[in-house]
Design an enzyme around this catalytic site. Sequence first.
Site, short mmCIF file in Angstrom:
data_model
loop_
_atom_site.label_atom_id
_atom_site.label_comp_id
_atom_site.label_asym_id
_atom_site.label_seq_id
_atom_site.Cartn_x
_atom_site.Cartn_y
_atom_site.Cartn_z
N ARG A 1 -6.31 4.16 46.79
CA ARG A 1 -5.68 3.80 48.22
C ARG A 1 -4.06 3.56 47.67
O ARG A 1 -3.19 3.94 48.62
CB ARG A 1 -6.33 2.76 48.70
CG ARG A 1 -7.64 3.21 49.35
CD ARG A 1 -8.22 2.83 50.90
NE ARG A 1 -9.13 3.40 51.07
CZ ARG A 1 -10.17 3.07 51.95
NH1 ARG A 1 -10.14 1.57 52.41
NH2 ARG A 1 -11.18 4.03 52.37
N ASP B 1 -19.25 -8.23 29.42
CA ASP B 1 -19.41 -9.04 28.16
C ASP B 1 -18.03 -9.83 28.27
O ASP B 1 -18.16 -10.99 27.52
CB ASP B 1 -19.29 -8.01 27.24
CG ASP B 1 -20.60 -7.16 26.95
OD1 ASP B 1 -21.72 -7.34 27.61
OD2 ASP B 1 -20.31 -6.04 26.29
N ALA C 1 -29.00 -25.14 30.92
CA ALA C 1 -29.95 -25.18 29.98
C ALA C 1 -29.66 -26.25 28.88
O ALA C 1 -28.72 -26.85 28.56
CB ALA C 1 -29.66 -23.88 29.33
N GLU C 2 -31.09 -26.42 28.21
CA GLU C 2 -31.12 -27.63 27.24
C GLU C 2 -30.44 -27.08 26.05
O GLU C 2 -29.79 -27.92 25.31
CB GLU C 2 -32.62 -27.61 26.83
CG GLU C 2 -33.43 -28.70 27.50
CD GLU C 2 -33.39 -28.26 29.43
OE1 GLU C 2 -33.50 -27.02 29.49
OE2 GLU C 2 -33.29 -29.09 30.28
N VAL D 1 -7.24 1.86 43.33
CA VAL D 1 -6.39 2.82 42.52
C VAL D 1 -6.01 3.95 43.65
O VAL D 1 -5.13 4.45 43.73
CB VAL D 1 -7.02 3.63 41.29
CG1 VAL D 1 -6.33 4.66 41.00
CG2 VAL D 1 -7.04 2.48 40.14
N ASP E 1 -13.69 -2.00 25.39
CA ASP E 1 -12.75 -1.64 24.08
C ASP E 1 -12.91 -0.33 23.55
O ASP E 1 -11.86 0.45 23.35
CB ASP E 1 -13.59 -2.64 22.98
CG ASP E 1 -12.71 -2.48 21.71
OD1 ASP E 1 -11.72 -3.10 21.43
OD2 ASP E 1 -13.22 -1.66 20.87
N ARG F 1 -23.47 -8.06 24.48
CA ARG F 1 -23.35 -7.41 23.15
C ARG F 1 -23.13 -8.50 21.86
O ARG F 1 -23.97 -9.36 21.71
CB ARG F 1 -22.20 -6.48 23.16
CG ARG F 1 -22.14 -5.29 22.14
CD ARG F 1 -21.10 -4.38 22.39
NE ARG F 1 -21.17 -3.59 23.74
CZ ARG F 1 -21.77 -2.33 23.65
NH1 ARG F 1 -22.48 -2.02 22.68
NH2 ARG F 1 -22.20 -1.62 25.05
N LYS G 1 -39.02 -35.16 29.59
CA LYS G 1 -38.44 -33.81 30.10
C LYS G 1 -39.95 -33.10 30.19
O LYS G 1 -40.52 -32.97 29.31
CB LYS G 1 -37.69 -33.10 29.16
CG LYS G 1 -36.42 -33.38 29.64
CD LYS G 1 -35.29 -32.42 28.75
CE LYS G 1 -33.92 -32.63 29.26
NZ LYS G 1 -32.86 -31.84 28.80
N MET H 1 -27.57 -10.68 28.23
CA MET H 1 -26.74 -9.67 27.62
C MET H 1 -25.13 -10.44 26.97
O MET H 1 -24.77 -11.26 27.03
CB MET H 1 -26.30 -8.50 28.48
CG MET H 1 -27.48 -7.44 28.50
SD MET H 1 -27.01 -6.05 29.28
CE MET H 1 -28.20 -4.91 29.15
N ARG I 1 -43.46 -25.82 31.09
CA ARG I 1 -43.18 -24.83 30.03
C ARG I 1 -41.68 -24.82 29.47
O ARG I 1 -40.90 -25.21 30.01
CB ARG I 1 -43.52 -23.39 30.62
CG ARG I 1 -45.05 -23.25 30.52
CD ARG I 1 -45.03 -21.72 31.19
NE ARG I 1 -46.39 -21.34 30.88
CZ ARG I 1 -47.02 -20.23 31.81
NH1 ARG I 1 -46.24 -19.84 32.72
NH2 ARG I 1 -48.03 -19.95 31.91
N ASP J 1 -15.55 -9.49 26.73
CA ASP J 1 -14.83 -9.75 25.52
C ASP J 1 -13.62 -9.22 25.43
O ASP J 1 -12.86 -9.22 24.39
CB ASP J 1 -15.90 -9.03 24.33
CG ASP J 1 -16.57 -7.81 24.46
OD1 ASP J 1 -16.01 -7.12 25.73
OD2 ASP J 1 -16.94 -7.34 23.69
O1 F6P Z 1 -21.18 -3.58 27.21
C1 F6P Z 1 -22.28 -3.87 28.19
C2 F6P Z 1 -23.39 -4.01 27.82
O2 F6P Z 1 -24.35 -4.32 28.86
C3 F6P Z 1 -24.03 -5.16 26.82
O3 F6P Z 1 -23.93 -6.26 27.42
C4 F6P Z 1 -25.22 -4.69 25.97
O4 F6P Z 1 -25.34 -4.76 24.88
C5 F6P Z 1 -24.98 -2.97 26.30
O5 F6P Z 1 -24.11 -2.79 27.31
C6 F6P Z 1 -26.12 -2.18 26.67
O6 F6P Z 1 -25.80 -0.93 26.69
P1 F6P Z 1 -26.75 0.19 27.32
O7 F6P Z 1 -26.50 0.11 28.74
O8 F6P Z 1 -26.22 1.60 26.65
O9 F6P Z 1 -27.89 0.06 26.76
#
Ligand code: F6P
Length: 319
Positions: free
Chosen positions: A25, A127, A186-187, A23, A103, A171, A213, A169, A162, A129
């Site tokens: 530059r 995320d 992953a299983e 931004v 968001d 959210r 396994k 993470m 194990r 999202d």
């Molecule tokens: O939105 C990014 C994120 O890392 C999410 O994956 C997680 O739920 C949240 O932020 C954690 O928020 P904070 O850093 O405020 O604990």
Amino acid sequence: MRKIGVLTSGGDAPGMNPGVRAVVRTAIYRGLEVVGIRRGYAGLLDGDLKPMQLESVGDIIQRGGTFLYTARCLEFLTEEGQRQGYERLQKEGIDGLIVFGGDGSFRGAQKLHQLGIRTIGVPSTIDNDIGACDANIGFDTAVQTAIEAIDKIRDTATSHERTYVVEVMGRSAGHIALAAGLAGGAESVLIPEVPYKLEDVVAKLKRGVARGKKHSIIVVAEGAGQGGEIGRYIEQHTGFDTRVTVLGHVQRGGAPSAADRVLASRLGAHAVDLCLQGISGHMAATVNHELTSVPFDEVFASHRQPSLPVYQLADILST
Ligand code: F6P
């Protein structure tokens, strides 16, 4: 347009630094003045502003986090806070604002747009999202971090024979879990978008052990359940030695991947050009790898869903 501001808001994402660099530059290249606003909307309200030069963004392309700092600002959710933010921008002569965030940050940007500030959002959240675009800045790096951790956990899981539950993470979204689960072998992958039964997870684990396994890894998105509870359930219902790892904020740090640096550089530069074209209330985006922009209203209406075929593939390959 003469002067633009740039801020990072909400949870930090690896790639915000190369994005802000792009931004600053690009804006200077196009003859604009640029002001960095520290600590997101909180810094806007406090007047924590810093004029940016070409050298202000030197040596940050490879750094995680955001050198502008970030914050989650409750005051900016109020009409009074938004008006104060608008007035601060007016007073400083800032007629365009570029907001890196997710968001919640875009909702603040939308308000400033409605008050008359030319505003562009840049999707930045691990995320992934934010929909209506190919990808969000930070996701690729976060998945890489999660995979590196899962690979290491696999080493010790193998040695001790194990079962491990790894909570990642995301959210309320399962994008990190799905990508890291597939790439990490992953299983089972548990994500909020696909209902699951723990008894099915247990049955699959037992089938695996019956076939020979020696260890298993379950990746769970934080929005799909608590790793600790899932680990206890598995141990109680299988008798398998089970451990739980919550990866947590390690996923938010680290040097941005090449893919995130490229995406952030493209979107940061594009955001400046959109502003110069008079576009406002939009998100800078890549769709099918092409630069474009999407109105915030469309962004808010679209919610990225994890790919069901990819979810099914993860399940098939893990048998
Ligand atoms: O939105 C990014 C994120 O890392 C999410 O994956 C997680 O739920 C949240 O932020 C954690 O928020 P904070 O850093 O405020 O604990």
